[in-house]
Design an enzyme around this catalytic site. Sequence first.
Site, short mmCIF file in Angstrom:
data_model
loop_
_atom_site.label_atom_id
_atom_site.label_comp_id
_atom_site.label_asym_id
_atom_site.label_seq_id
_atom_site.Cartn_x
_atom_site.Cartn_y
_atom_site.Cartn_z
N GLY A 46 0.83 -1.19 0.00
CA GLY A 46 0.00 0.00 0.00
C GLY A 46 0.87 1.24 0.00
N GLN A 51 3.05 9.98 1.19
CA GLN A 51 4.36 9.30 1.22
C GLN A 51 5.23 9.66 0.02
OE1 GLN A 51 2.44 5.25 2.08
NE2 GLN A 51 4.42 5.12 3.12
N CYS A 88 6.01 -0.03 7.48
CA CYS A 88 5.64 1.08 6.60
C CYS A 88 6.85 1.45 5.74
CB CYS A 88 5.21 2.27 7.45
SG CYS A 88 4.75 3.72 6.48
N LEU A 89 6.59 1.72 4.46
CA LEU A 89 7.67 2.10 3.54
C LEU A 89 8.35 3.40 3.98
CD1 LEU A 89 5.98 1.29 0.11
CD2 LEU A 89 7.69 -0.08 1.32
N HIS A 130 -4.33 1.51 7.65
CA HIS A 130 -2.97 2.06 7.70
C HIS A 130 -2.82 3.21 6.70
CE1 HIS A 130 1.59 1.44 7.89
NE2 HIS A 130 1.43 2.22 6.84
N GLU A 131 -3.29 2.98 5.47
CA GLU A 131 -3.12 4.01 4.42
C GLU A 131 -4.02 5.22 4.68
OE1 GLU A 131 -0.58 3.63 2.75
OE2 GLU A 131 -0.31 1.48 3.02
N HIS A 134 -2.49 7.60 7.00
CA HIS A 134 -1.49 8.49 6.38
C HIS A 134 -2.13 9.80 5.94
CE1 HIS A 134 2.34 6.40 6.19
NE2 HIS A 134 1.79 5.31 5.70
ZN ZN Z 1 2.65 3.45 5.73
#
Ligand code: ZN
Length: 155
Positions: A46, A51, A88-89, A130-131, A134
């Site tokens: 995701g 991000q 998380c990226l 989660h997304e 963000h």
């Molecule tokens: Zn994330």
Amino acid sequence: MAVLEIIKVGDELLRQKSEPVKSVTKKLSKLINDMIDTMYSADGVGLAAPQIGVLERIIVIDAGDGPLALINPTIVEAEGELIDVEGCLSVPGTTGYVKRAAVITVVAMDEKGKQKKLEAEGFLARILQHEIDHLEGILFVDKVIEEEPEEKESD
Ligand code: ZN
């Protein structure tokens, strides 16, 4: 197609609230395609627009069924609780246990501007929550209840 740079924790942009998308444009389609490329190139499941430094309410995910883009996603129903490991990226090298709703209903616009409603559970529900966090400037590390245990050396 382009792979964009993923910004990391410490960057103020990750802590800001994203703005709703008003209309579906060519530019938006390109951004979504670039986000999908970026997600795959980083081996992610995701990615949210903040991000890549864009403060707009757009997320892309792939829980194993191919890419899905959601614009202005809102959780309208949430039920149950599940605790599982997340990463998380934008927070490389960190994982931890986070409590999420087990089943959620999300309303959003798809990449063609069509309103849709989607029910999700388990892994897909976790990625969506989660997304969507963000988009509010929230990172999973804010919600970690326990770090994933590391292998401990004997003392
Ligand atoms: Zn994330």
